[in-house]
Design a protein around this motif. Structure first.
Motif, PDB file in Angstrom:
ATOM      1  N   GLY A  69       0.973  -1.407  -0.532  1.00  0.00           N
ATOM      2  CA  GLY A  69       0.144  -0.064   0.225  1.00  0.00           C
ATOM      3  C   GLY A  69       1.247   0.808  -0.004  1.00  0.00           C
ATOM      4  O   GLY A  69       2.160   1.360   0.220  1.00  0.00           O
ATOM      5  N   MET A  70       0.071   2.308  -0.211  1.00  0.00           N
ATOM      6  CA  MET A  70       1.023   4.041   0.097  1.00  0.00           C
ATOM      7  C   MET A  70       0.626   4.241   1.351  1.00  0.00           C
ATOM      8  O   MET A  70      -0.579   4.602   1.744  1.00  0.00           O
ATOM      9  N   THR A 111      10.579  -3.165  -3.951  1.00  0.00           N
ATOM     10  CA  THR A 111      10.090  -2.992  -5.322  1.00  0.00           C
ATOM     11  C   THR A 111      10.186  -4.334  -6.216  1.00  0.00           C
ATOM     12  O   THR A 111      10.282  -4.667  -6.951  1.00  0.00           O
ATOM     13  N   GLY A 112      10.602  -5.541  -5.742  1.00  0.00           N
ATOM     14  CA  GLY A 112      11.228  -6.076  -6.734  1.00  0.00           C
ATOM     15  C   GLY A 112      10.610  -8.332  -6.184  1.00  0.00           C
ATOM     16  O   GLY A 112       9.452  -8.252  -6.331  1.00  0.00           O
ATOM     17  N   VAL A 113      11.850  -8.642  -4.837  1.00  0.00           N
ATOM     18  CA  VAL A 113      10.806  -9.836  -5.136  1.00  0.00           C
ATOM     19  C   VAL A 113       9.886  -9.780  -4.448  1.00  0.00           C
ATOM     20  O   VAL A 113       8.324 -10.665  -4.277  1.00  0.00           O
ATOM     21  N   GLY A 118       3.626 -10.853  -4.218  1.00  0.00           N
ATOM     22  CA  GLY A 118       1.949 -10.520  -4.493  1.00  0.00           C
ATOM     23  C   GLY A 118       1.376 -10.920  -5.379  1.00  0.00           C
ATOM     24  O   GLY A 118       0.627 -11.270  -5.770  1.00  0.00           O
ATOM     25  N   ARG A 119       2.365 -10.233  -7.041  1.00  0.00           N
ATOM     26  CA  ARG A 119       1.707 -10.281  -7.793  1.00  0.00           C
ATOM     27  C   ARG A 119       1.642 -11.762  -7.981  1.00  0.00           C
ATOM     28  O   ARG A 119       0.071 -12.384  -8.940  1.00  0.00           O
ATOM     29  N   THR A 150       5.507  -0.921  -5.374  1.00  0.00           N
ATOM     30  CA  THR A 150       5.561  -0.314  -6.909  1.00  0.00           C
ATOM     31  C   THR A 150       6.810   0.894  -6.425  1.00  0.00           C
ATOM     32  O   THR A 150       6.514   1.346  -4.936  1.00  0.00           O
ATOM     33  N   PRO A 151       7.668   0.789  -7.399  1.00  0.00           N
ATOM     34  CA  PRO A 151       8.183   2.006  -6.732  1.00  0.00           C
ATOM     35  C   PRO A 151       7.444   3.659  -6.475  1.00  0.00           C
ATOM     36  O   PRO A 151       8.543   4.507  -5.531  1.00  0.00           O
TER      37      PRO A 151
END
Length: 171
Positions: A69-70, A111-113, A118-119, A150-151
């Motif tokens: 989340g943000m 942002t990677g693993v 999650g995707r 996300t970035p």
């Protein structure tokens, strides 16, 4: 030789321990890096309540303790730690190097693993939902799919961490 503790000795020992605990608590509160990191994490987690409302148009208090989340609370935490160490001790020491490397690893991982895990969880959940009811895996609980960031979420967390560390320094 057996030593006997008098009431005065016990009172003196208790006062010494109490003073030591109070001094220890005060030094933790005065630790800019530690308090900045904790405050940044708490603020980021609290902000997720509002950013999730903006996105989904519903209040979800569970977002305050979930990952993903943000903004990224992990990024906010490690960035606040790094900036506070830089403000407090400068950028030439080992503490700053440790904090910076930790921050870079955490943000890269977010942002990677963790994002890709999650995707993958989203896809697996979709596959399980499409299984026929008689399939043994059709009743498996869904996997958590909100793991990474996300970035943009990571950058927002990093900016928040910088702001918190600067404000904590000024306070």
């Amino acid at each position: 030789m057996d030593e006997v503790m008098t009431a005065a000795d016990a009172t003196s020992a208790t006062a010494s321990t109490s003073t030591s605990f109070t001094a220890s608590t005060a030094s933790i509160q005065a630790n800019l890096a530690l308090t900045s990191a904790f405050v940044a994490c708490a603020v980021a987690q609290f902000l997720k309540l509002f950013t999730s409302w903006y996105k989904d148009r519903r209040w979800d208090t569970k977002r305050m303790v979930d990952s993903g989340g943000m903004p990224s609370s992990h990024s906010a935490t490690v960035t606040a730690l790094t900036v506070a160490v830089a403000l407090d001790q400068g950028t030439g020491g080992a503490a700053f190097a440790l904090a910076l490397v930790l921050a870079l690893v955490v943000m890269y991982d977010a942002t990677g693993v963790r994002l890709h895990a999650g995707r993958q969880a989203e896809l697996l959940n979709q596959i399980v939902c499409e299984l026929p009811p008689e399939h043994p895996l059709s009743t498996v609980r869904p996997l958590r799919d909100s793991l990474g960031h996300t970035p943009v979420q990571v950058v927002a967390g990093a900016i928040l961490g910088c702001i918190v560390a600067y404000l904590m320094r000024a306070a």
